[in-house]
Write an enzyme that holds these catalytic residues in place. Structure first.
Site, mmCIF file in Angstrom:
data_model
loop_
_atom_site.group_PDB
_atom_site.id
_atom_site.type_symbol
_atom_site.label_atom_id
_atom_site.label_comp_id
_atom_site.label_asym_id
_atom_site.label_seq_id
_atom_site.Cartn_x
_atom_site.Cartn_y
_atom_site.Cartn_z
ATOM 1 N N LYS A 1 104.910 50.054 -13.239
ATOM 2 C CA LYS A 1 105.710 50.208 -14.462
ATOM 3 C C LYS A 1 105.823 48.897 -15.245
ATOM 4 N N THR B 1 108.148 43.360 -6.282
ATOM 5 C CA THR B 1 109.290 42.484 -6.017
ATOM 6 C C THR B 1 108.802 41.172 -5.410
ATOM 7 N N CYS B 2 107.943 41.289 -4.409
ATOM 8 C CA CYS B 2 107.505 40.134 -3.629
ATOM 9 C C CYS B 2 106.986 39.004 -4.518
ATOM 10 N N GLY C 1 127.602 38.092 0.842
ATOM 11 C CA GLY C 1 126.592 38.566 1.791
ATOM 12 C C GLY C 1 125.845 37.384 2.413
ATOM 13 N N GLY D 1 122.328 43.489 0.467
ATOM 14 C CA GLY D 1 121.283 44.440 0.868
ATOM 15 C C GLY D 1 120.590 45.039 -0.332
ATOM 16 N N MET E 1 112.781 45.731 5.515
ATOM 17 C CA MET E 1 112.306 45.526 4.141
ATOM 18 C C MET E 1 111.615 44.172 4.076
ATOM 19 N N LEU E 2 110.362 44.150 4.494
ATOM 20 C CA LEU E 2 109.608 42.902 4.543
ATOM 21 C C LEU E 2 108.228 43.109 3.935
ATOM 22 N N HIS F 1 105.342 41.772 4.744
ATOM 23 C CA HIS F 1 104.223 41.961 5.686
ATOM 24 C C HIS F 1 104.279 43.328 6.346
ATOM 25 N N HIS G 1 99.821 17.569 21.837
ATOM 26 C CA HIS G 1 100.934 16.617 21.774
ATOM 27 C C HIS G 1 100.621 15.568 20.725
HETATM 28 P P1 FAD Z 1 107.951 46.244 -4.088
HETATM 29 O O1 FAD Z 1 107.429 44.885 -3.866
HETATM 30 O O2 FAD Z 1 109.384 46.387 -4.445
HETATM 31 O O3 FAD Z 1 107.034 46.878 -5.222
HETATM 32 C C1 FAD Z 1 107.279 48.137 -5.747
HETATM 33 C C2 FAD Z 1 106.662 48.201 -7.123
HETATM 34 O O4 FAD Z 1 106.710 49.549 -7.562
HETATM 35 C C3 FAD Z 1 107.393 47.397 -8.172
HETATM 36 O O5 FAD Z 1 106.504 46.568 -8.864
HETATM 37 C C4 FAD Z 1 107.985 48.454 -9.110
HETATM 38 O O6 FAD Z 1 108.046 48.026 -10.471
HETATM 39 C C5 FAD Z 1 106.991 49.571 -8.948
HETATM 40 N N1 FAD Z 1 107.521 50.896 -9.272
HETATM 41 C C6 FAD Z 1 108.664 51.478 -8.836
HETATM 42 N N2 FAD Z 1 108.764 52.738 -9.284
HETATM 43 C C7 FAD Z 1 107.664 52.945 -10.041
HETATM 44 C C8 FAD Z 1 107.183 54.061 -10.773
HETATM 45 N N3 FAD Z 1 107.845 55.225 -10.808
HETATM 46 N N4 FAD Z 1 106.024 53.926 -11.451
HETATM 47 C C9 FAD Z 1 105.327 52.759 -11.423
HETATM 48 N N5 FAD Z 1 105.732 51.699 -10.733
HETATM 49 C C10 FAD Z 1 106.879 51.776 -10.039
HETATM 50 N N6 FAD Z 1 109.917 39.727 2.364
HETATM 51 C C11 FAD Z 1 109.206 38.944 3.216
HETATM 52 O O7 FAD Z 1 108.486 39.472 4.069
HETATM 53 N N7 FAD Z 1 109.261 37.581 3.148
HETATM 54 C C12 FAD Z 1 110.038 36.940 2.247
HETATM 55 O O8 FAD Z 1 110.076 35.720 2.213
HETATM 56 C C13 FAD Z 1 110.802 37.729 1.343
HETATM 57 N N8 FAD Z 1 111.587 37.138 0.419
HETATM 58 C C14 FAD Z 1 112.282 37.918 -0.457
HETATM 59 C C15 FAD Z 1 113.105 37.280 -1.388
HETATM 60 C C16 FAD Z 1 113.831 38.033 -2.287
HETATM 61 C C17 FAD Z 1 114.715 37.337 -3.290
HETATM 62 C C18 FAD Z 1 113.723 39.444 -2.277
HETATM 63 C C19 FAD Z 1 114.485 40.273 -3.261
HETATM 64 C C20 FAD Z 1 112.926 40.097 -1.348
HETATM 65 C C21 FAD Z 1 112.200 39.331 -0.430
HETATM 66 N N9 FAD Z 1 111.402 39.916 0.538
HETATM 67 C C22 FAD Z 1 110.703 39.143 1.428
HETATM 68 C C23 FAD Z 1 111.273 41.385 0.639
HETATM 69 C C24 FAD Z 1 109.949 41.833 -0.029
HETATM 70 O O9 FAD Z 1 109.920 41.384 -1.359
HETATM 71 C C25 FAD Z 1 109.842 43.350 0.027
HETATM 72 O O10 FAD Z 1 109.996 43.781 1.362
HETATM 73 C C26 FAD Z 1 108.481 43.794 -0.498
HETATM 74 O O11 FAD Z 1 108.277 43.378 -1.816
HETATM 75 C C27 FAD Z 1 108.354 45.321 -0.413
HETATM 76 O O12 FAD Z 1 107.110 45.694 -0.905
HETATM 77 P P2 FAD Z 1 106.839 47.137 -1.536
HETATM 78 O O13 FAD Z 1 105.399 47.145 -1.870
HETATM 79 O O14 FAD Z 1 107.366 48.169 -0.630
HETATM 80 O O15 FAD Z 1 107.729 47.210 -2.837
HETATM 81 P P1 NAD Z 2 120.633 41.720 4.283
HETATM 82 O O1 NAD Z 2 120.748 43.069 4.833
HETATM 83 O O2 NAD Z 2 119.722 40.721 4.916
HETATM 84 O O3 NAD Z 2 122.067 41.035 4.265
HETATM 85 C C1 NAD Z 2 123.180 41.606 3.674
HETATM 86 C C2 NAD Z 2 124.402 40.863 4.190
HETATM 87 O O4 NAD Z 2 125.511 41.288 3.441
HETATM 88 C C3 NAD Z 2 124.686 41.151 5.666
HETATM 89 O O5 NAD Z 2 124.947 39.946 6.335
HETATM 90 C C4 NAD Z 2 125.915 42.036 5.582
HETATM 91 O O6 NAD Z 2 126.749 41.943 6.712
HETATM 92 C C5 NAD Z 2 126.574 41.489 4.330
HETATM 93 N N1 NAD Z 2 127.528 42.411 3.720
HETATM 94 C C6 NAD Z 2 127.422 43.752 3.601
HETATM 95 N N2 NAD Z 2 128.523 44.251 2.999
HETATM 96 C C7 NAD Z 2 129.316 43.184 2.721
HETATM 97 C C8 NAD Z 2 130.587 43.037 2.096
HETATM 98 N N3 NAD Z 2 131.291 44.104 1.671
HETATM 99 N N4 NAD Z 2 131.102 41.792 1.966
HETATM 100 C C9 NAD Z 2 130.427 40.699 2.415
HETATM 101 N N5 NAD Z 2 129.239 40.798 3.023
HETATM 102 C C10 NAD Z 2 128.679 42.006 3.161
HETATM 103 O O7 NAD Z 2 120.279 41.920 2.734
HETATM 104 P P2 NAD Z 2 119.834 40.877 1.627
HETATM 105 O O8 NAD Z 2 120.092 39.481 2.056
HETATM 106 O O9 NAD Z 2 120.420 41.378 0.359
HETATM 107 O O10 NAD Z 2 118.272 41.109 1.572
HETATM 108 C C11 NAD Z 2 117.726 42.399 1.243
HETATM 109 C C12 NAD Z 2 116.419 42.650 1.915
HETATM 110 O O11 NAD Z 2 115.434 41.753 1.406
HETATM 111 C C13 NAD Z 2 116.512 42.427 3.396
HETATM 112 O O12 NAD Z 2 116.225 43.642 4.030
HETATM 113 C C14 NAD Z 2 115.501 41.402 3.735
HETATM 114 O O13 NAD Z 2 114.670 41.814 4.796
HETATM 115 C C15 NAD Z 2 114.663 41.239 2.469
HETATM 116 N N6 NAD Z 2 114.451 39.787 2.305
HETATM 117 C C16 NAD Z 2 113.664 39.164 3.210
HETATM 118 C C17 NAD Z 2 113.501 37.794 3.131
HETATM 119 C C18 NAD Z 2 112.667 37.113 4.156
HETATM 120 O O14 NAD Z 2 111.939 37.778 4.865
HETATM 121 N N7 NAD Z 2 112.732 35.804 4.269
HETATM 122 C C19 NAD Z 2 114.125 37.080 2.123
HETATM 123 C C20 NAD Z 2 114.928 37.754 1.234
HETATM 124 C C21 NAD Z 2 115.073 39.123 1.336
#
Ligand code: FAD
Ligand code: NAD
Length: 467
Positions: free
Chosen positions: A34, A41-42, A179, A272, A319-320, A322, A445
């Site tokens: 879209k 997101t990634c 959070g 979350g 939600m990762l 990889h 080492h």
């Molecule tokens: P997404 O990456 O969310 O991609 C979905 C795509 O679908 C989007 O581009 C969206 O626009 C598109 N889309 C949705 N609906 C439609 C539609 N109807 N038509 C067309 N397109 C559409 N994970 C890690 O493993 N390591 C990290 O370091 C890490 N850091 C993160 C940091 C942050 C700040 C955030 C928010 C997330 C992070 N994550 C990390 C999580 C990771 O980004 C997600 O787990 C990953 O992107 C999920 O991949 P996906 O392909 O399922 O979906």
């Molecule tokens: P998260 O699930 O990691 O953490 C949410 C936190 O919010 C938890 O500690 C939870 O206890 C807390 N929380 C929930 N309700 C609350 C409340 N009412 N008041 C205060 N705290 C509250 O979610 P996130 O940090 O938003 O990340 C979202 C997703 O994105 C995760 O699933 C994560 O795997 C993915 N992500 C991954 C990476 C990475 O792999 N390095 C980096 C960023 C995001």
């Protein structure tokens, strides 16, 4: 109508990796996104920009705080933080990475449709005025930021990680992060290192509540050194946008009648993410989401309509990026008649703070719950020569192994370079190594990897050498 072997909706790491693997296997592929840039997101607002900010902020923090110990002396007032330039670099990294995905789509002859993809029926997807046909369809629509009941992310003062990655007008003076999960720790750390007064409010009694508690304690020490204030066991009641400030009202869970308030420049909601299916028209394909908004799938990632698959953040599991990629490859190979496999127990988790935190397999509490007898060995970085050479002698590595078979069941680490060190554990556990196997392998080492061997030595008859 254009016909494809597979139509993939969403171009995040799940969708675009699935597209490439399908093309490699000889399928005619379409991907629908879209937004105007690919990568989801990634690449656009997740892994890549947050790691770019983490790296830049860590470099700044080293200059103003930690390099002095190496004899690198700077007048603190001569160090200038160019927040706008830092932010511009992040945007450049995003663009390069997203352009890379576009290149890969061209290289693999994958047709890209820009627009919202919406089911017409179980084989057709509409994108704007165009309808395309897929023998198979893969839903890879990802997730979006969640919030708390009654708290609306207005994207101005009450923000999600997406806005936090592109704050206008310079470094904020103060930020409350609600959070203490992965985003809270990573983005909180970015701003704390840059000098923003960061207060992190967590509902549970530990940040990263599902993490090994020894690892979490080590992380708390590191975040406090960055001057982050961490408040656990708190319940947020109200968040109000006051125009130039935001006011957060919360209580200690043990004393719910005593209201506390903080005012800050921004409130980052990091409680979350939720699966994203808005506009997808699932009902047209006779599909429904479950009580948590996820698309239900079987062990082959098929929905109840067997030629419609779903992968990544929009389905159950971590939600990762990889994990999404692994599922993208799985679905491609399954559609091609192969017998792929994903070991969900061996998907590593990493938090990219400094020190980093990484884990794999079972935690102590999971093993206790399942009545699996285990022994543990841990090794502190302060006893490691390599860590001392860098003045990064903080944190530790812990190995959990079966009490009788010695098979490694879980690895937990908070230490420098944990994100890379965890891969030794992935390989070891995939091949069902024992702690003794690791203890007997030569490790170079001086390296951080020696701490992994020392933890294995500790787990096998308590025979660590350097402590
Ligand atoms: P997404 O990456 O969310 O991609 C979905 C795509 O679908 C989007 O581009 C969206 O626009 C598109 N889309 C949705 N609906 C439609 C539609 N109807 N038509 C067309 N397109 C559409 N994970 C890690 O493993 N390591 C990290 O370091 C890490 N850091 C993160 C940091 C942050 C700040 C955030 C928010 C997330 C992070 N994550 C990390 C999580 C990771 O980004 C997600 O787990 C990953 O992107 C999920 O991949 P996906 O392909 O399922 O979906
Ligand atoms: P998260 O699930 O990691 O953490 C949410 C936190 O919010 C938890 O500690 C939870 O206890 C807390 N929380 C929930 N309700 C609350 C409340 N009412 N008041 C205060 N705290 C509250 O979610 P996130 O940090 O938003 O990340 C979202 C997703 O994105 C995760 O699933 C994560 O795997 C993915 N992500 C991954 C990476 C990475 O792999 N390095 C980096 C960023 C995001």
């Amino acid at each position: 109508m254009q016909e494809f072997d597979v139509v993939i909706i969403g171009s995040g790491p799940g969708g675009y990796v699935c597209a490439i693997r399908c093309a490699q296997l000889g399928m005619k592929v379409a991907i629908v996104e879209k937004y105007s840039t690919l990568g989801g997101t990634c690449l656009n607002v997740g892994c890549i920009p947050s790691k770019a900010w983490l790296d830049s902020s860590e470099r700044y923090h080293q200059v103003v705080k930690t390099n002095q110990i190496h004899g690198i002396e700077v007048e603190t007032n001569s160090v200038k933080l160019n927040f706008e330039k830092m932010s511009e670099r992040v945007q450049k990294v995003i663009k390069q990475t997203c352009d890379g995905v576009k290149f890969l789509m061209n290289k693999n002859k994958i047709t890209v449709f820009q627009g919202v993809g919406s089911f017409v029926n179980t084989h057709e997807v509409k994108v704007g005025e165009t309808t395309i046909h897929g023998k198979n369809i893969v839903i890879a629509t990802g997730s979006k930021p969640g919030s708390l009941p009654g708290i609306v992310i207005d994207k101005k003062r009450i923000i999600s990680s997406t806005e936090a990655l592109k704050i206008p007008g310079g470094r904020p003076e103060s930020m409350v992060v609600i959070g203490g999960g992965v985003i809270g720790c990573e983005m909180g750390s970015v701003f704390a290192r840059l000098g923003t007064k960061v207060t992190l409010i967590e509902y549970m009694d530990q940040i990263l509540p599902t993490m090994d508690s020894d690892c979490a304690k080590e992380l708390v020490k590191a975040l406090k050194k960055e001057e982050m204030e961490i408040l656990t066991s708190m319940q947020v009641k109200v968040v109000e946008n006051l125009g130039k400030k935001v006011k957060i009202t919360f209580v200690e869970k043990s004393n719910p009648s005593a209201l506390k308030t903080i005012e800050s420049d921004y409130c980052l909601m990091a409680v979350g993410r939720i699966p994203y299916t808005t506009g997808l028209g699932l009902e047209k394909a006779d599909l429904q989401v479950d009580e948590r908004g996820r698309v239900p799938v079987n062990e082959h990632l098929q929905t109840k309509i067997s030629h419609i698959y779903a992968i990544g953040d929009v389905v159950r599991g971590a939600m990762l990026a990889h994990k999404a990629e692994d599922e993208g490859m799985y679905v491609a190979e399954f559609m091609a008649g192969q017998k792929p496999h994903i070991n969900y127990n061996l998907i590593p988790g990493v938090v990219y703070t400094w020190p980093e935190v990484a884990w794999l397999g079972a935690s102590e509490s999971e093993l206790k719950q399942k009545n699996i007898p285990f022994k543990k060995g841990s090794f502190p970085m302060k006893a490691l020569g390599r860590a001392r050479t860098s003045e990064e002698n903080f944190g530790m590595i812990k190995i959990l192994a079966h009490a009788t078979t010695d098979e490694i069941l879980g690895v937990h680490m908070t230490c420098p370079r944990a994100a890379d060190l965890i891969m030794e554990a992935v390989v070891a556990m995939e091949y069902r190594a024992s702690a003794e196997d690791i203890a007997r392998m030569s490790h170079p080492h001086p390296t951080y990897s020696e701490a992994f061997r020392e933890a294995a030595l500790a787990a096998t008859e308590n025979r660590s050498l350097h402590i």
